[in-house]
Scaffold this active site. Structure first.
Site, PDB file in Angstrom:
ATOM      1  N   CYS A 178      18.827   2.998 -22.887  1.00  0.00           N
ATOM      2  CA  CYS A 178      18.930   2.918 -21.420  1.00  0.00           C
ATOM      3  C   CYS A 178      17.516   3.021 -20.846  1.00  0.00           C
ATOM      4  O   CYS A 178      16.540   2.794 -21.578  1.00  0.00           O
ATOM      5  CB  CYS A 178      19.885   3.975 -20.867  1.00  0.00           C
ATOM      6  SG  CYS A 178      19.353   5.681 -21.064  1.00  0.00           S
ATOM      7  N   ARG A 235      22.484   8.136 -19.730  1.00  0.00           N
ATOM      8  CA  ARG A 235      23.501   7.308 -20.384  1.00  0.00           C
ATOM      9  C   ARG A 235      23.368   7.256 -21.904  1.00  0.00           C
ATOM     10  O   ARG A 235      24.339   7.505 -22.633  1.00  0.00           O
ATOM     11  CB  ARG A 235      23.453   5.873 -19.828  1.00  0.00           C
ATOM     12  CG  ARG A 235      23.897   5.771 -18.396  1.00  0.00           C
ATOM     13  CD  ARG A 235      23.517   4.434 -17.789  1.00  0.00           C
ATOM     14  NE  ARG A 235      22.070   4.292 -17.618  1.00  0.00           N
ATOM     15  CZ  ARG A 235      21.456   3.227 -17.166  1.00  0.00           C
ATOM     16  NH1 ARG A 235      22.158   2.154 -16.846  1.00  0.00           N
ATOM     17  NH2 ARG A 235      20.133   3.199 -17.018  1.00  0.00           N
ATOM     18  N   ASP A 280      24.051   3.441 -13.713  1.00  0.00           N
ATOM     19  CA  ASP A 280      23.117   4.548 -13.861  1.00  0.00           C
ATOM     20  C   ASP A 280      23.556   5.720 -12.972  1.00  0.00           C
ATOM     21  O   ASP A 280      23.574   5.587 -11.749  1.00  0.00           O
ATOM     22  CB  ASP A 280      21.723   4.060 -13.443  1.00  0.00           C
ATOM     23  CG  ASP A 280      20.651   5.043 -13.832  1.00  0.00           C
ATOM     24  OD1 ASP A 280      20.981   6.187 -14.178  1.00  0.00           O
ATOM     25  OD2 ASP A 280      19.471   4.652 -13.794  1.00  0.00           O
TER      26      ASP A 280
HETATM   27  P1  4NP Z   1      19.257   6.822 -17.787  1.00  0.00           P
HETATM   28  O1  4NP Z   1      19.047   7.284 -16.263  1.00  0.00           O
HETATM   29  O2  4NP Z   1      18.557   5.479 -17.928  1.00  0.00           O
HETATM   30  O3  4NP Z   1      20.715   6.701 -17.911  1.00  0.00           O
HETATM   31  O4  4NP Z   1      18.629   7.904 -18.628  1.00  0.00           O
HETATM   32  C1  4NP Z   1      17.784   7.369 -15.656  1.00  0.00           C
HETATM   33  C2  4NP Z   1      17.091   8.540 -15.756  1.00  0.00           C
HETATM   34  C3  4NP Z   1      15.849   8.638 -15.129  1.00  0.00           C
HETATM   35  C4  4NP Z   1      15.328   7.557 -14.437  1.00  0.00           C
HETATM   36  C5  4NP Z   1      16.033   6.366 -14.376  1.00  0.00           C
HETATM   37  C6  4NP Z   1      17.258   6.277 -14.984  1.00  0.00           C
HETATM   38  N1  4NP Z   1      14.074   7.663 -13.798  1.00  0.00           N
HETATM   39  O5  4NP Z   1      13.642   6.706 -13.154  1.00  0.00           O
HETATM   40  O6  4NP Z   1      13.407   8.702 -13.947  1.00  0.00           O
END
Ligand code: 4NP
Length: 156
Positions: A3, A9, A119
């Site tokens: 991800c 995720r 997300d």
């Molecule tokens: P993930 O969610 O891709 O599901 O881990 C996110 C966690 C942090 C960020 C973006 C998506 N961020 O921009 O910090």
């Protein structure tokens, strides 16, 4: 399992598929990564940890790392949790990108629909439960696919 941040995720996807594989007697090693490095070294988001724990899965020992081109040398199968993640994976892997090893995760449940796992990062707790449910269903389907194949081989 890839991800963006490797904290919301994909840690759930790693934990869920690893647990299901173990229970199905498949000796898979499931790992996860993120296409950005904002959270490298951090444990999964507290709400991902909480939702996993409510479902009997401990993901607290996982630590975020960035996806790298060499992952295509190591892993047999690489799932992107969303289409923007897939695009970033192509940029990172460049000539190592191997389309034959790669798929959008939800395509295992809804082939050709190119559906993203949303997300949950910007939203409240229900988003994490929703994401858990989606990942749980698709991982069940993946296990089914590989255990049915094994049975067919066993019968030959
Ligand atoms: P993930 O969610 O891709 O599901 O881990 C996110 C966690 C942090 C960020 C973006 C998506 N961020 O921009 O910090």
């Amino acid at each position: 399992m890839v991800c963006l941040g490797n904290i919301c995720r994909s840690p759930l996807a790693e934990g869920i598929l690893q647990e299901k594989a173990f229970k199905a007697g498949l000796s898979w090693s499931v790992e996860s990564a993120g296409t950005n490095s904002y959270h490298t070294g951090e444990p999964p988001h507290p709400l991902s940890q909480k939702v996993a724990k409510l479902n009997g899965i401990d993901i607290s020992q996982q630590r975020a790392r960035r996806f790298k081109a060499d992952d295509f040398d190591i892993y047999d199968k690489i799932y992107a949790l969303a289409d923007d993640v897939m695009e970033e994976m192509k940029k990172i892997a460049r000539n190592k990108f191997d389309a034959a090893k790669t798929n959008l995760l939800m395509n295992e449940l809804y082939p050709g629909k190119n559906m993203d796992v949303p997300d949950p990062w910007y939203g409240p707790e229900p988003g994490y439960h929703e994401v858990y449910k989606m990942i749980d269903q698709v991982c069940e389907k993946i296990i089914e696919k590989y255990t049915v194949t094994n049975q067919r081989f066993a019968n030959i």
